[in-house]
Design a protein around this motif. Sequence first.
Motif, PDB file in Angstrom:
ATOM      1  N   HIS A 149       0.591  -1.252  -0.073  1.00 20.32           N
ATOM      2  CA  HIS A 149      -0.064  -0.129  -0.034  1.00 20.32           C
ATOM      3  C   HIS A 149       0.788   1.318  -0.011  1.00 20.32           C
ATOM      4  N   ASP A 150       0.331   2.452  -0.410  1.00 21.24           N
ATOM      5  CA  ASP A 150       0.761   3.767  -0.248  1.00 21.24           C
ATOM      6  C   ASP A 150       1.016   3.733   1.577  1.00 21.24           C
ATOM      7  N   SER A 151       1.634   4.593   2.108  1.00 19.48           N
ATOM      8  CA  SER A 151       2.135   4.676   3.620  1.00 19.48           C
ATOM      9  C   SER A 151       0.495   5.481   3.924  1.00 19.48           C
ATOM     10  N   MET A 152       0.458   5.044   5.238  1.00 21.15           N
ATOM     11  CA  MET A 152      -0.778   5.592   6.004  1.00 21.15           C
ATOM     12  C   MET A 152      -0.351   6.244   7.089  1.00 21.15           C
ATOM     13  N   ASP A 153      -0.932   7.277   7.801  1.00 20.92           N
ATOM     14  CA  ASP A 153      -0.643   7.419   9.103  1.00 20.92           C
ATOM     15  C   ASP A 153      -1.276   6.583  10.035  1.00 20.92           C
ATOM     16  N   PHE A 154      -0.864   6.789  11.333  1.00 22.90           N
ATOM     17  CA  PHE A 154      -1.299   5.711  12.143  1.00 22.90           C
ATOM     18  C   PHE A 154      -2.963   5.579  12.482  1.00 22.90           C
ATOM     19  N   GLY A 155      -3.681   6.712  12.387  1.00 23.01           N
ATOM     20  CA  GLY A 155      -4.941   6.710  12.486  1.00 23.01           C
ATOM     21  C   GLY A 155      -5.694   6.261  11.462  1.00 23.01           C
ATOM     22  N   LYS A 156      -5.040   6.359   9.891  1.00 23.04           N
ATOM     23  CA  LYS A 156      -5.508   5.956   8.972  1.00 23.04           C
ATOM     24  C   LYS A 156      -5.545   4.144   8.983  1.00 23.04           C
ATOM     25  N   ALA A 157      -4.286   3.923   9.298  1.00 22.20           N
ATOM     26  CA  ALA A 157      -4.085   2.245   9.580  1.00 22.20           C
ATOM     27  C   ALA A 157      -5.059   1.745  10.417  1.00 22.20           C
ATOM     28  N   LEU A 158      -5.398   2.456  11.599  1.00 21.78           N
ATOM     29  CA  LEU A 158      -6.156   1.797  12.540  1.00 21.78           C
ATOM     30  C   LEU A 158      -7.618   1.646  11.715  1.00 21.78           C
ATOM     31  N   GLU A 159      -7.934   2.838  11.080  1.00 18.96           N
ATOM     32  CA  GLU A 159      -9.228   2.611  10.440  1.00 18.96           C
ATOM     33  C   GLU A 159      -9.307   1.589   9.310  1.00 18.96           C
ATOM     34  N   TYR A 160      -8.234   1.320   8.714  1.00 17.04           N
ATOM     35  CA  TYR A 160      -8.224   0.415   7.711  1.00 17.04           C
ATOM     36  C   TYR A 160      -8.361  -1.024   8.151  1.00 17.04           C
ATOM     37  N   ALA A 161      -7.722  -1.175   9.546  1.00 11.39           N
ATOM     38  CA  ALA A 161      -7.509  -2.603  10.163  1.00 11.39           C
ATOM     39  C   ALA A 161      -8.980  -2.823  10.884  1.00 11.39           C
ATOM     40  N   GLN A 162      -9.856  -1.928  10.909  1.00 10.47           N
ATOM     41  CA  GLN A 162     -11.398  -2.171  11.167  1.00 10.47           C
ATOM     42  C   GLN A 162     -12.113  -3.314  10.597  1.00 10.47           C
ATOM     43  N   GLU A 163     -11.488  -3.419   9.439  1.00 16.60           N
ATOM     44  CA  GLU A 163     -12.194  -4.699   8.400  1.00 16.60           C
ATOM     45  C   GLU A 163     -11.720  -5.959   8.974  1.00 16.60           C
ATOM     46  N   LEU A 164     -10.800  -5.973   9.679  1.00 14.26           N
ATOM     47  CA  LEU A 164      -9.971  -7.125   9.727  1.00 14.26           C
ATOM     48  C   LEU A 164     -10.750  -8.117  11.066  1.00 14.26           C
ATOM     49  N   ASP A 165     -10.742  -9.391  11.161  1.00 13.56           N
ATOM     50  CA  ASP A 165     -11.377 -10.211  12.103  1.00 13.56           C
ATOM     51  C   ASP A 165     -10.627  -9.941  13.590  1.00 13.56           C
ATOM     52  N   SER A 166      -9.278 -10.041  13.467  1.00 16.65           N
ATOM     53  CA  SER A 166      -8.342  -9.827  14.393  1.00 16.65           C
ATOM     54  C   SER A 166      -7.128  -8.915  14.332  1.00 16.65           C
ATOM     55  N   VAL A 167      -6.900  -8.164  15.349  1.00 14.52           N
ATOM     56  CA  VAL A 167      -5.715  -7.296  14.990  1.00 14.52           C
ATOM     57  C   VAL A 167      -4.766  -7.209  16.521  1.00 14.52           C
ATOM     58  N   LEU A 168      -3.637  -7.853  15.912  1.00 15.09           N
ATOM     59  CA  LEU A 168      -2.350  -7.847  17.181  1.00 15.09           C
ATOM     60  C   LEU A 168      -1.727  -6.813  17.107  1.00 15.09           C
ATOM     61  N   ILE A 169      -1.238  -6.270  18.075  1.00 12.99           N
ATOM     62  CA  ILE A 169      -0.216  -5.199  18.433  1.00 12.99           C
ATOM     63  C   ILE A 169       0.942  -5.631  19.399  1.00 12.99           C
ATOM     64  N   PRO A 170       2.042  -6.400  18.959  1.00 14.96           N
ATOM     65  CA  PRO A 170       3.161  -6.630  19.849  1.00 14.96           C
ATOM     66  C   PRO A 170       3.554  -5.582  20.443  1.00 14.96           C
ATOM     67  N   TYR A 171       3.835  -5.548  21.820  1.00 24.67           N
ATOM     68  CA  TYR A 171       4.197  -4.382  22.726  1.00 24.67           C
ATOM     69  C   TYR A 171       5.073  -4.969  23.872  1.00 24.67           C
ATOM     70  N   GLU A 172       6.218  -4.145  23.743  1.00 24.94           N
ATOM     71  CA  GLU A 172       7.288  -4.502  24.578  1.00 24.94           C
ATOM     72  C   GLU A 172       6.901  -4.485  26.151  1.00 24.94           C
ATOM     73  N   LEU A 173       5.892  -3.510  26.437  1.00 21.62           N
ATOM     74  CA  LEU A 173       5.482  -3.670  27.959  1.00 21.62           C
ATOM     75  C   LEU A 173       4.442  -4.475  28.333  1.00 21.62           C
ATOM     76  N   CYS A 174       3.879  -5.370  27.277  1.00 22.73           N
ATOM     77  CA  CYS A 174       3.077  -6.387  27.748  1.00 22.73           C
ATOM     78  C   CYS A 174       3.456  -7.590  28.086  1.00 22.73           C
TER      79      CYS A 174
END
Length: 247
Positions: A149-174
């Motif tokens: 894809h063309d690059s997206m800002d973080f907010g747009k990427a979150l919007e695009y991810a809304q259509e997916l069934d599951s979204v994972l965000i690896p996070y070092e503080l988890c």
Amino acid sequence: MHRFFVPAENVGNGEIRVTGDDINHIKNVLRMTAGEKVVVSCGQGTDYYCIIEDIQETGVTLRIQEEKPAVTELPVRIVLFQALPKVDKMELVIQKAVELGASEVVPVRSRRCVVKLDAHREAKKLARWRAIAESAAKQSGRGILPQIHDSMDFGKALEYAQELDSVLIPYELCDAIDESQHIVQRAVRQNSIGIFIGPEGGFERSEVEAAVRSGALPVSLGKRILRTETAGLAVLSVLMFLIEWRK
């Protein structure tokens, strides 16, 4: 057999027409001749087993011998949301993500990204990244051509991810490693998965909180801190293994 991708409109009447840079690759790099066999995909999940009929400067004509559904594709759509890394690390990420079965790669502009792309630089980068994706798809026998894809800002990427069934965000503080295992096991039962990977320095806490509000699930990748170019590939490797062997 060598694999090539063509636009869907180049397939018809029992023939396939290969154009563009692949003409030179077939003719002058591989030095192929009439009668040799190749596999062609139009990027929609069907493999065409062909014989070269004619090689000209303007195109290569193939005769379709057989067509079969591609068997190399995962039954789950995986979208990698990769925050833009420094130097040429994105090239490695895209190449390996395609090999590991990602359907799409979304370059993401997050707050801690050092790389700033103007329109001209992004166009050049995208052309390069898409060429790398196509080469990796050929090498790994993909039945589709993954979308860069063309690059997206973080907010747009979150919007695009809304259509997916599951979204994972690896996070070092988890630190919920056991829960992370259950989250991933549930995710691979879905039809589509998104993975958000931060840049050098990781996502800011506010970005992670925004992702969680939008439905993303934080997961741990273990006790070690992985580089941005390693983290996404680690997740993709785990997902590929679990999806391939799920029952």
